[in-house]
Design a protein around this motif. Structure first.
Motif, PDB file in Angstrom:
ATOM      1  N   LEU A 118       0.821  -1.210   0.000  1.00  0.00           N
ATOM      2  CA  LEU A 118       0.000   0.000   0.000  1.00  0.00           C
ATOM      3  C   LEU A 118       0.858   1.266   0.000  1.00  0.00           C
ATOM      4  O   LEU A 118       0.489   2.282  -0.588  1.00  0.00           O
ATOM      5  N   LEU A 119       2.009   1.183   0.666  1.00  0.00           N
ATOM      6  CA  LEU A 119       2.853   2.365   0.828  1.00  0.00           C
ATOM      7  C   LEU A 119       3.866   2.566  -0.300  1.00  0.00           C
ATOM      8  O   LEU A 119       4.567   3.577  -0.319  1.00  0.00           O
ATOM      9  N   THR A 120       3.942   1.622  -1.230  1.00  0.00           N
ATOM     10  CA  THR A 120       4.974   1.740  -2.260  1.00  0.00           C
ATOM     11  C   THR A 120       4.764   2.923  -3.194  1.00  0.00           C
ATOM     12  O   THR A 120       5.712   3.375  -3.846  1.00  0.00           O
ATOM     13  N   LEU A 121       3.544   3.444  -3.288  1.00  0.00           N
ATOM     14  CA  LEU A 121       3.306   4.576  -4.185  1.00  0.00           C
ATOM     15  C   LEU A 121       2.838   5.836  -3.466  1.00  0.00           C
ATOM     16  O   LEU A 121       2.811   6.906  -4.062  1.00  0.00           O
ATOM     17  N   GLY A 122       2.453   5.734  -2.205  1.00  0.00           N
ATOM     18  CA  GLY A 122       1.960   6.914  -1.510  1.00  0.00           C
ATOM     19  C   GLY A 122       1.958   6.744  -0.010  1.00  0.00           C
ATOM     20  O   GLY A 122       2.091   5.639   0.507  1.00  0.00           O
ATOM     21  N   ASP A 123       1.796   7.863   0.702  1.00  0.00           N
ATOM     22  CA  ASP A 123       1.784   7.857   2.160  1.00  0.00           C
ATOM     23  C   ASP A 123       0.352   7.686   2.665  1.00  0.00           C
ATOM     24  O   ASP A 123      -0.587   8.172   2.044  1.00  0.00           O
ATOM     25  N   LEU A 124       0.213   7.032   3.806  1.00  0.00           N
ATOM     26  CA  LEU A 124      -1.094   6.816   4.406  1.00  0.00           C
ATOM     27  C   LEU A 124      -1.005   7.046   5.909  1.00  0.00           C
ATOM     28  O   LEU A 124       0.022   6.789   6.524  1.00  0.00           O
ATOM     29  N   SER A 125      -2.090   7.516   6.489  1.00  0.00           N
ATOM     30  CA  SER A 125      -2.157   7.584   7.943  1.00  0.00           C
ATOM     31  C   SER A 125      -2.464   6.194   8.479  1.00  0.00           C
ATOM     32  O   SER A 125      -3.008   5.345   7.751  1.00  0.00           O
ATOM     33  N   PRO A 126      -2.148   5.907   9.751  1.00  0.00           N
ATOM     34  CA  PRO A 126      -2.509   4.601  10.317  1.00  0.00           C
ATOM     35  C   PRO A 126      -3.996   4.295  10.190  1.00  0.00           C
ATOM     36  O   PRO A 126      -4.376   3.144   9.940  1.00  0.00           O
ATOM     37  N   THR A 127      -4.834   5.318  10.341  1.00  0.00           N
ATOM     38  CA  THR A 127      -6.279   5.110  10.199  1.00  0.00           C
ATOM     39  C   THR A 127      -6.634   4.696   8.779  1.00  0.00           C
ATOM     40  O   THR A 127      -7.470   3.807   8.561  1.00  0.00           O
ATOM     41  N   GLU A 128      -6.000   5.328   7.792  1.00  0.00           N
ATOM     42  CA  GLU A 128      -6.262   4.980   6.392  1.00  0.00           C
ATOM     43  C   GLU A 128      -5.804   3.553   6.095  1.00  0.00           C
ATOM     44  O   GLU A 128      -6.441   2.837   5.327  1.00  0.00           O
ATOM     45  N   ILE A 129      -4.695   3.145   6.702  1.00  0.00           N
ATOM     46  CA  ILE A 129      -4.225   1.769   6.536  1.00  0.00           C
ATOM     47  C   ILE A 129      -5.236   0.798   7.136  1.00  0.00           C
ATOM     48  O   ILE A 129      -5.567  -0.236   6.539  1.00  0.00           O
ATOM     49  N   ALA A 130      -5.736   1.129   8.327  1.00  0.00           N
ATOM     50  CA  ALA A 130      -6.715   0.268   8.997  1.00  0.00           C
ATOM     51  C   ALA A 130      -7.970   0.104   8.150  1.00  0.00           C
ATOM     52  O   ALA A 130      -8.503  -1.004   8.015  1.00  0.00           O
ATOM     53  N   VAL A 131      -8.439   1.208   7.553  1.00  0.00           N
ATOM     54  CA  VAL A 131      -9.635   1.151   6.710  1.00  0.00           C
ATOM     55  C   VAL A 131      -9.374   0.326   5.452  1.00  0.00           C
ATOM     56  O   VAL A 131     -10.184  -0.518   5.064  1.00  0.00           O
ATOM     57  N   MET A 155      -7.333  -2.051   4.998  1.00  0.00           N
ATOM     58  CA  MET A 155      -7.094  -3.465   5.269  1.00  0.00           C
ATOM     59  C   MET A 155      -8.214  -4.114   6.077  1.00  0.00           C
ATOM     60  O   MET A 155      -8.210  -5.332   6.282  1.00  0.00           O
ATOM     61  N   GLY A 156      -9.173  -3.307   6.561  1.00  0.00           N
ATOM     62  CA  GLY A 156     -10.237  -3.861   7.387  1.00  0.00           C
ATOM     63  C   GLY A 156      -9.689  -4.451   8.680  1.00  0.00           C
ATOM     64  O   GLY A 156     -10.107  -5.524   9.124  1.00  0.00           O
ATOM     65  N   MET A 157      -8.748  -3.747   9.295  1.00  0.00           N
ATOM     66  CA  MET A 157      -8.033  -4.254  10.467  1.00  0.00           C
ATOM     67  C   MET A 157      -8.175  -3.261  11.614  1.00  0.00           C
ATOM     68  O   MET A 157      -8.268  -2.045  11.393  1.00  0.00           O
ATOM     69  N   ASN A 158      -8.218  -3.756  12.854  1.00  0.00           N
ATOM     70  CA  ASN A 158      -8.341  -2.836  13.983  1.00  0.00           C
ATOM     71  C   ASN A 158      -7.042  -2.064  14.193  1.00  0.00           C
ATOM     72  O   ASN A 158      -5.955  -2.511  13.819  1.00  0.00           O
ATOM     73  N   SER A 159      -7.168  -0.891  14.816  1.00  0.00           N
ATOM     74  CA  SER A 159      -6.041   0.038  14.926  1.00  0.00           C
ATOM     75  C   SER A 159      -4.898  -0.520  15.764  1.00  0.00           C
ATOM     76  O   SER A 159      -3.731  -0.246  15.486  1.00  0.00           O
ATOM     77  N   ASN A 160      -5.207  -1.310  16.792  1.00  0.00           N
ATOM     78  CA  ASN A 160      -4.147  -1.872  17.634  1.00  0.00           C
ATOM     79  C   ASN A 160      -3.252  -2.815  16.837  1.00  0.00           C
ATOM     80  O   ASN A 160      -2.022  -2.818  17.004  1.00  0.00           O
ATOM     81  N   HIS A 186       0.747  -2.457  15.817  1.00  0.00           N
ATOM     82  CA  HIS A 186       1.755  -3.505  16.037  1.00  0.00           C
ATOM     83  C   HIS A 186       2.567  -3.752  14.776  1.00  0.00           C
ATOM     84  O   HIS A 186       3.811  -3.796  14.822  1.00  0.00           O
ATOM     85  N   HIS A 187       1.895  -3.910  13.648  1.00  0.00           N
ATOM     86  CA  HIS A 187       2.598  -4.195  12.398  1.00  0.00           C
ATOM     87  C   HIS A 187       3.491  -3.021  11.989  1.00  0.00           C
ATOM     88  O   HIS A 187       4.618  -3.230  11.508  1.00  0.00           O
TER      89      HIS A 187
END
Length: 224
Positions: A30-43, A45-50, A54-55
């Motif tokens: 996801l990050l190879t072409l652009g920057d994302l906030s942790p919240t945007e990554i969570a959305v 990937m459908g993954m909880n913020s905690n 960790h990742h």
């Protein structure tokens, strides 16, 4: 020399180990072409913020990602790959576009330089625009382009609504523009505003970062 080689091997092994987890590999993709906030990554990937935290901590420990504070909303941070994150690794994400539109708030510096740099790296057309365009291109951007023998587009900064079409591939190079546009952009590059400082060093740093990212993207963005 042998010690340095062993250290390099250990670092490479650590990066491969970190990428051995499918979720961390997906984050890097996801990050190879652009920057994302942790919240945007969570959305995305459908993954909880905690679990995302960790990742990201694992990837940060092996030097693959770093974080920067948003210039717009100080409570927000953006995650980006480090310059050496993919050394000896193959990025996994590609895109297609008919035209690239670089966007920042004023369309007076970063987006202007980005569009001009893109023209030197790719045959895909590119232009730039602003969410709240300034009256003129920043003098620092003009001077930076001259120092690097880069021809800038002539004319005044343009409003995004007068430039954008449905088929455009939008890259925001400004935190404020990205947060204003939200999910409507295709990629985001969190690049500090050199106009805030106004120094040659600030403009050259922005130029170098744009050049690095554009050189990488140009080989991985194909025409539709």
């Amino acid at each position: 020399m042998k010690v340095e080689q062993n250290q390099d091997l250990e670092m490479r092994a650590a990066r491969h180990s970190a990428l051995g987890d499918p979720s961390r590999l997906q984050i890097v993709d996801l990050l190879t072409l652009g920057d994302l906030s942790p919240t945007e990554i969570a959305v995305a990937m459908g993954m909880n913020s905690n679990l995302v935290s960790h990742h990201l901590n694992v990837l940060e420990t092996v030097g693959m990602v770093a974080r920067s504070r948003s210039e717009a909303d100080k409570r927000r941070s953006y995650v980006h790959l480090t310059a050496s994150a993919l050394a000896d690794l193959i990025p996994g994400r590609t895109e297609r576009a008919q035209r690239v539109v670089f966007v920042c708030t004023a369309n007076s510096a970063r987006s202007q330089l980005a569009a001009a740099l893109w023209a030197t790296r790719s045959s895909i057309p590119a232009t730039s625009a602003g969410t709240h365009p300034a009256e003129h291109i920043a003098s620092g951007a003009v001077a930076t382009a001259e120092r690097h023998s880069l021809p800038l587009a002539e004319g005044k900064p343009q409003p995004l609504e007068s430039v954008l079409t449905e088929s455009d591939f939008v890259i925001t190079v400004c935190d404020s523009a990205h947060e204003e546009l939200g999910v409507s952009g295709d990629l985001h590059w969190s690049i500090p505003d050199p106009v805030r400082t106004g120094s040659d060093d600030a403009f050259d740093t922005a130029y170098d970062e744009l050049e690095r990212r554009i050189s990488d993207l140009a080989t991985r963005l194909a025409t539709t």
